[in-house]
Design a protein around this motif. Structure first.
Motif, PDB file in Angstrom:
ATOM      1  N   VAL A  93       0.874  -1.177   0.000  1.00 13.38           N
ATOM      2  CA  VAL A  93       0.000   0.000   0.000  1.00 13.38           C
ATOM      3  C   VAL A  93       0.908   1.223   0.000  1.00 13.38           C
ATOM      4  O   VAL A  93       1.830   1.321   0.815  1.00 13.38           O
ATOM      5  N   GLU A  94       0.677   2.138  -0.910  1.00 13.89           N
ATOM      6  CA  GLU A  94       1.561   3.295  -1.047  1.00 13.89           C
ATOM      7  C   GLU A  94       1.542   4.171   0.209  1.00 13.89           C
ATOM      8  O   GLU A  94       0.476   4.444   0.766  1.00 13.89           O
ATOM      9  N   PRO A  95       2.713   4.623   0.654  1.00 17.97           N
ATOM     10  CA  PRO A  95       2.763   5.581   1.762  1.00 17.97           C
ATOM     11  C   PRO A  95       2.068   6.887   1.372  1.00 17.97           C
ATOM     12  O   PRO A  95       2.001   7.232   0.194  1.00 17.97           O
ATOM     13  N   ILE A  96       1.540   7.597   2.358  1.00 15.29           N
ATOM     14  CA  ILE A  96       0.949   8.909   2.124  1.00 15.29           C
ATOM     15  C   ILE A  96       1.500   9.881   3.166  1.00 15.29           C
ATOM     16  O   ILE A  96       2.072   9.461   4.177  1.00 15.29           O
ATOM     17  N   MET A 104       3.218   8.397   6.446  1.00 14.28           N
ATOM     18  CA  MET A 104       2.506   7.247   6.992  1.00 14.28           C
ATOM     19  C   MET A 104       2.774   6.035   6.099  1.00 14.28           C
ATOM     20  O   MET A 104       2.538   6.084   4.891  1.00 14.28           O
ATOM     21  N   VAL A 105       3.274   4.955   6.695  1.00 13.90           N
ATOM     22  CA  VAL A 105       3.639   3.768   5.916  1.00 13.90           C
ATOM     23  C   VAL A 105       3.019   2.517   6.535  1.00 13.90           C
ATOM     24  O   VAL A 105       2.705   2.484   7.724  1.00 13.90           O
ATOM     25  N   PRO A 106       2.841   1.456   5.706  1.00 10.52           N
ATOM     26  CA  PRO A 106       2.296   0.202   6.227  1.00 10.52           C
ATOM     27  C   PRO A 106       3.156  -0.364   7.355  1.00 10.52           C
ATOM     28  O   PRO A 106       4.372  -0.522   7.199  1.00 10.52           O
ATOM     29  N   LEU A 107       2.523  -0.645   8.463  1.00 10.23           N
ATOM     30  CA  LEU A 107       3.227  -1.036   9.680  1.00 10.23           C
ATOM     31  C   LEU A 107       4.081  -2.286   9.515  1.00 10.23           C
ATOM     32  O   LEU A 107       5.273  -2.289   9.808  1.00 10.23           O
ATOM     33  N   ARG A 108       3.482  -3.396   9.054  1.00 13.51           N
ATOM     34  CA  ARG A 108       4.209  -4.665   9.032  1.00 13.51           C
ATOM     35  C   ARG A 108       5.432  -4.601   8.115  1.00 13.51           C
ATOM     36  O   ARG A 108       6.501  -5.112   8.462  1.00 13.51           O
ATOM     37  N   PHE A 109       5.286  -3.967   6.962  1.00 10.07           N
ATOM     38  CA  PHE A 109       6.415  -3.867   6.039  1.00 10.07           C
ATOM     39  C   PHE A 109       7.554  -3.066   6.661  1.00 10.07           C
ATOM     40  O   PHE A 109       8.725  -3.427   6.536  1.00 10.07           O
TER      41      PHE A 109
END
Length: 202
Positions: free
Chosen positions: A52-55, A62-67
């Protein structure tokens, strides 16, 4: 499209992109989307590929937590989700972070801190403030920006290295008028340690 579920908000990325929204509401509070640039995140020169692209919300990436967590070395068994509370706990190197989706209050160990932007859920992925998570776990975060993209570089912060000849360096050259004279290496070691623990990186 924004779908509310009790205390958190699910953001629909496709709708966000199509409508070019410049703000979102999270728990009744309005947050600005402050950049539409492509966001590239690197750790030790290796790019992190997110599903999911960061915004960027209110100038917070804001970035995907698990990655992100996996990239900085947090194993999956140290990422604990609580679906009822809509919270996530991260454990790494003896330190713990607790985040609640939609809540600006977070915990570092037992200390409560207030975030500028809370964790959000986007396309079934929890997005978290990159700098907050990384710096809490001992990473330096640097930004570089072009007209079309923003590049973020992360590197593990390390304690100053002590040379193999530390014992020799710590020995005074000789004593003069009741005072010890030390080798220059000793002075450099002390300054390096002092700067590291006081946060002076110059």
């Amino acid at each position: 499209m924004f779908i509310c579920f009790d205390s958190f908000i699910v953001l629909c990325l496709s709708d966000l992109c199509k409508r070019k929204r410049d703000a979102v509401k999270i728990n009744g509070e309005t947050y600005r989307i402050t950049s539409s640039k492509n966001i590239n995140v690197y750790i030790e020169r290796s790019k992190i590929n997110f599903d999911v692209e960061p915004i960027i919300i209110e100038n917070r990436t804001m970035v995907p937590l698990r990655f992100l967590a996996n990239a900085i070395g947090i194993r999956d068994n140290k990422i604990i989700y609580d679906e009822t509370e809509q919270s996530v706990i991260l454990e790494y190197n003896g330190k713990t972070i607790k985040l609640i989706v939609g809540d600006k209050n977070a915990l570092i160990d037992i200390d409560e801190v207030e975030l500028d932007v809370p964790a959000v859920e986007l396309n079934n992925r929890v997005l978290v403030p990159l700098r907050f998570v990384c710096e809490t776990f001992g990473y330096n975060v640097d930004y570089g920006e072009t007209e079309t993209s923003m590049n973020i570089f992360m590197k593990k912060e390390t304690a100053p290295l002590i040379c193999k000849n530390t014992k020799s360096a710590l020995k005074p050259i000789h004593r003069f008028q009741g005072r010890f004279l030390f080798k220059p290496a000793f002075v450099l070691i002390i300054i390096s340690i002092k700067n590291y623990y006081t946060g002076n990186k110059s």
